[in-house]
Design a protein around this motif. Structure first.
Motif, PDB file in Angstrom:
ATOM      1  N   SER A 115      47.040   7.306  60.599  1.00  0.00           N
ATOM      2  CA  SER A 115      45.830   6.864  59.814  1.00  0.00           C
ATOM      3  C   SER A 115      45.460   8.231  59.075  1.00  0.00           C
ATOM      4  O   SER A 115      46.295   9.097  58.688  1.00  0.00           O
ATOM      5  CB  SER A 115      44.614   6.574  60.799  1.00  0.00           C
ATOM      6  OG  SER A 115      44.351   7.945  61.424  1.00  0.00           O
ATOM      7  N   SER A 116      44.234   8.107  58.570  1.00  0.00           N
ATOM      8  CA  SER A 116      43.844   9.227  57.536  1.00  0.00           C
ATOM      9  C   SER A 116      43.467  10.237  58.196  1.00  0.00           C
ATOM     10  O   SER A 116      43.431  11.554  57.815  1.00  0.00           O
ATOM     11  CB  SER A 116      42.586   8.891  56.628  1.00  0.00           C
ATOM     12  OG  SER A 116      41.639   8.584  57.518  1.00  0.00           O
ATOM     13  N   THR A 117      43.335  10.403  59.756  1.00  0.00           N
ATOM     14  CA  THR A 117      43.013  11.380  60.314  1.00  0.00           C
ATOM     15  C   THR A 117      44.006  11.687  61.732  1.00  0.00           C
ATOM     16  O   THR A 117      43.614  12.702  62.537  1.00  0.00           O
ATOM     17  CB  THR A 117      41.543  11.376  61.122  1.00  0.00           C
ATOM     18  OG1 THR A 117      41.555  10.179  61.752  1.00  0.00           O
ATOM     19  CG2 THR A 117      40.546  10.895  59.967  1.00  0.00           C
ATOM     20  N   SER A 118      44.873  10.991  61.964  1.00  0.00           N
ATOM     21  CA  SER A 118      45.758  10.985  62.896  1.00  0.00           C
ATOM     22  C   SER A 118      47.442  10.991  62.410  1.00  0.00           C
ATOM     23  O   SER A 118      47.773  10.191  61.818  1.00  0.00           O
ATOM     24  CB  SER A 118      45.597   9.877  64.084  1.00  0.00           C
ATOM     25  OG  SER A 118      44.110   9.962  64.428  1.00  0.00           O
ATOM     26  N   ILE A 119      47.879  11.811  63.299  1.00  0.00           N
ATOM     27  CA  ILE A 119      49.582  11.865  63.237  1.00  0.00           C
ATOM     28  C   ILE A 119      50.251  11.756  64.817  1.00  0.00           C
ATOM     29  O   ILE A 119      49.674  12.309  65.923  1.00  0.00           O
ATOM     30  CB  ILE A 119      50.195  13.234  62.553  1.00  0.00           C
ATOM     31  CG1 ILE A 119      49.387  13.237  61.380  1.00  0.00           C
ATOM     32  CG2 ILE A 119      51.442  12.917  62.571  1.00  0.00           C
ATOM     33  CD1 ILE A 119      49.897  14.811  60.638  1.00  0.00           C
TER      34      ILE A 119
END
Length: 767
Positions: A115-119
């Motif tokens: 996502s745009s905030t998670s790896i």
């Protein structure tokens, strides 16, 4: 300080010590130690703990060394490190410590921005690692994140959208960190657009719009039918709107818009819901439940445009029972007991159906429920409780209390439990709990237990549970032993409920006996004689044993007297019997029997008695029995009695006048050692003679005496009774005091003397 003496020299040495061990890398340990006075060299020995298959690492060092980096070790392994101090060929001191090498390098095997905030990450596992340290380092603004994991996967959240991060991982254990992995650079996805909206443009079409995202050239739109969530429709566009068509009526769609980055990877979407044209919902429902038939009648308010209706009853597991109708009522059958049902009605047109997504939860029972402005009813608690299950009984053996229990049921006011005894006796117990104590039970009976739940509708009766009460206590317990038998037999009246019996007997001499039986008697062999025993009995079934019940005392036959002896004490007609008293005897009977069948006896409550009336010179066989007035003991060992000798018979006397010597003779007596004859004068004086033959002579008898002569037999020093008197007359005494006188005138000699005391004696004068 300790003195160490060899053949050639003596030295003093102190303790050696390793000062530190560190692991600079996965294959090395850095060992440091104190210098040791007098040492000629040092020896390091490193071995993997609890392993004999791995060769040790051994290093010899000069005396100038107090530190060494040991290479070639296994990563993440525990080593035993031993320092030995040598003085020439002698080991002066040793010191051992445990150390661990750091683990090998772990590598990131998977990394992806989800996502745009998670790896999300995965990395390789290495031996000896306790945990893994993941470092996520921002490239531009310097934000840095450290995360510790014990697994081989991890996810980092809260990152900045569309930003690149350097990511690497360390393996770790108690020795420290391993070498860092290769760095992976990962860029988070682009954030989704804001302001997503869906506006219907027709019965089956709509337009989706959203706000522009900086530097985004492409957007992805997803359309998902809530009835088919696994088959979304995906479309891409470079604008900030999209027209969608072919939407199904009476359906709910999830519309999502994502930003696509330069690598054509869409980020997470912004989702909104869109509902196409629908039919109106049912607004009122009423239900009527019948306990006797288990059928619920559902009635509802009709909806304009509806062709038919479907009423459903859905339980907590999602299982639905339904009925359909073109009117405003139908009946749902086969409802299960103990279930919570959600009642809902769906209005159906040709191409659309409408079921309310709002619920009103009501508690209902027997009768009618009318609910306005809703399309669902929750029948809660359940209309019909189920029959109680998980029946269990617990029996207290000591009191015959039976505890009957069951699992609780829903919608229950109370329970009615029933017991039915094998004798037909019924008992009910009413309780709000889930167990009943049945206390008025009878021993040795089988009880059947059932229970049903009471509510607006009563449940069915449960299955039955059977239990048997503890056996009754045996009665009329009698124990006996046959005379002369060592087997103790116990009998009793059979008791209700007993499957087996156990008898125990305890005597007075430390002996105990027992036997078991499935009938009403049992035998205990090997019981000691002369004992009085307490007897108890218990009755058992598969689970319970009664308390011990005391029966009548038992008595065994008397023991046989021992240590027999007989003493005649020279008596020709009696014998004194002696014995050791025996257990269980009340008195004793001693008997002496001759071979001609003659029996003489005596009895005593002690340990001896005198048998009289025996014949002289006879041999008897004697024994003793003990009796308790009911049983006699066995005969004791036999002893021989030899009575005193008989007096001689056929006693005759003769007199030899010359010398006045009398002779007595007799018939010989068997076993005689010698004989003693006695002649008793009129004045009581006696003369005796002895002989081992059948005659003897008396000398120096008095003249003119009549003697009574008797003879006794002597055997082993014992005298028999004297024989009957036999008379012996001795010769006349000579005249005494003889005096002569001559007459001178006549020349005649005149003699005078004392006359003999014997009357009528004649005298002859001799010159």
């Amino acid at each position: 300080m300790v003195s160490f003496i060899t053949d050639n020299f003596s030295v003093l040495y102190s303790a050696c010590s390793i000062t530190s061990i560190t692991s600079p890398s996965a294959s090395t340990l850095d060992v440091k130690w104190n210098s040791y006075p007098g040492a000629t060299n040092y020896f390091l020995d490193l071995r993997v703990v609890n392993s004999i298959s791995i060769a040790p690492v051994v290093v010899t060092l000069p005396v100038s060394s107090t530190q060494r980096l040991i290479q070639g070790l296994r990563p993440g392994s525990v080593y035993q490190v031993q320092l030995k101090v040598f003085q020439f060929y002698y080991v002066m001191c040793t010191n051992t410590q445990i150390a661990t090498t750091v683990p090998a390098t772990s590598q990131i095997t998977y990394s992806k921005a989800i996502s745009s905030t998670s790896i999300r990450f995965q990395w390789s596992g290495v031996t000896g690692a306790d945990k893994y340290l993941l470092v996520v380092d921002g490239l531009s603004n310097g934000d840095r994140y450290n995360y510790s994991f014990t697994t081989l996967t991890g996810q980092v959240d809260g990152l900045t959208p569309a930003k690149s991060y350097n990511c690497y991982v360390y393996s770790s254990n108690q020795a420290g960190l391993g070498t860092s992995s290769i760095t992976k650079t990962i860029t988070t996805l682009v954030q989704p657009p804001a302001g997503v909206a869906v506006v219907a443009t027709g019965r089956s079409s709509a337009r989706v719009t959203w706000q522009t995202v900086n530097k985004v050239l492409l957007y992805q739109v997803s359309i998902t039918d809530s009835n088919k969530p696994s088959v979304p429709v995906l479309k891409n566009t470079t604008t900030t709107y999209m027209d969608i068509s072919n939407l199904q009526p009476c359906s709910t769609y999830i519309v999502g818009v994502s930003s696509v980055n330069a690598f054509l990877e869409p980020g997470e979407p912004t989702n909104v819901s869109h509902i196409t044209s629908t039919i109106n919902r049912v607004m009122s429902i009423s239900v009527n439940y019948s306990c006797s038939s288990g059928v619920v009648t559902v009635t509802w308010g009709q909806v304009l445009g509806a062709n038919s209706y479907r009423a459903e009853a859905v339980d907590v597991n999602g299982t639905a029972l339904s009925c359909t109708s073109a009117s405003n009522t139908c009946q749902i059958t086969m409802l299960n007991c103990g279930e919570r049902y959600l009642i809902q009605v769906t209005a159906i047109s040709f191409d659309c159906q409408s079921t309310s997504n709002t619920s009103t939860y009501l508690e209902t029972g027997e009768g009618h429920v009318d609910v306005q402005h809703t399309s669902t009813i929750l029948l809660s608690p359940p209309l019909l409780p189920c029959a109680p299950s998980q029946l269990a009984t617990y029996r207290e053996c000591s009191s015959n209390v039976i505890i009957f229990s069951w699992a609780p049921t829903s919608n229950t006011k109370y329970y009615v439990a029933t017991s039915l005894a094998s004798n037909g006796q019924l008992a009910d117990c009413r309780t709000k709990g889930t167990e009943c104590f049945f206390t008025n039970t009878v021993c040795g009976h089988t009880y059947q237990f059932t229970v049903y739940a009471v509510s607006n509708c009563n449940s069915k009766t449960s299955s039955s549970k059977h239990v048997r009460t503890s056996p009754c206590i045996p009665q009329n317990i009698k124990t006996y032993a046959e005379c002369g038998s060592d087997v103790l037999i116990t009998t009793w009246d059979k008791t209700a409920g007993a499957l087996s019996y156990t008898v125990e007997a305890q005597g007075n001499y430390g002996d105990s006996y027992n036997c078991s039986s499935f009938t009403n008697s049992c035998a205990m062999p090997g019981v000691a004689c002369g004992d009085s025993l307490s007897v108890w009995i218990t009755a058992s079934d598969d689970d319970c044993t009664t308390e011990k019940e005391l029966g009548e005392a038992a008595k065994t036959f008397p023991c046989t007297p021992t240590n027999m002896s007989a003493s005649v004490e020279c008596s020709p007609s009696s014998a004194l019997m002696n014995w050791t008293v025996s257990q269980g005897a009340v008195f004793y009977i001693a008997m002496a029997q001759h071979t001609d069948g003659t029996v003489r006896s005596c009895h005593s409550m002690g340990s001896n008695c005198l048998i009289q009336g025996l014949n002289c010179g006879k041999t008897y066989t004697a024994s003793v029995i003990a009796t308790d007035m009911k049983c006699n003991s066995s005969q004791s060992q036999l002893v021989t009695i030899e009575t005193g000798a008989c007096p001689p018979t056929n006693v005759t006397t003769s007199l030899q006048c010359d010398g006045n010597m009398g002779t007595v003779s007799w018939t010989a007596v068997a076993r005689a050692d010698m004989y003693l004859a006695t002649a008793t004068g009129d004045d009581g004086h006696t003369h005796t003679c002895g002989s081992n033959s059948t005659d003897c002579s008396f000398t120096d008898l008095h003249c003119a005496e009549t003697y009574a002569v008797t003879v006794v037999t002597i055997v082993r020093g014992c005298h028999s009774d004297p024989s009957p008197d036999v008379e012996l007359r001795t010769a006349l005494c000579p005249a005494i005091d003889l005096e002569g006188m001559v007459s001178c005138s006549t020349n005649i000699l005149s003699l005078t003397w004392d006359a003999s005391p014997v009357y009528g004696a004649n005298y002859t004068l001799h010159s």
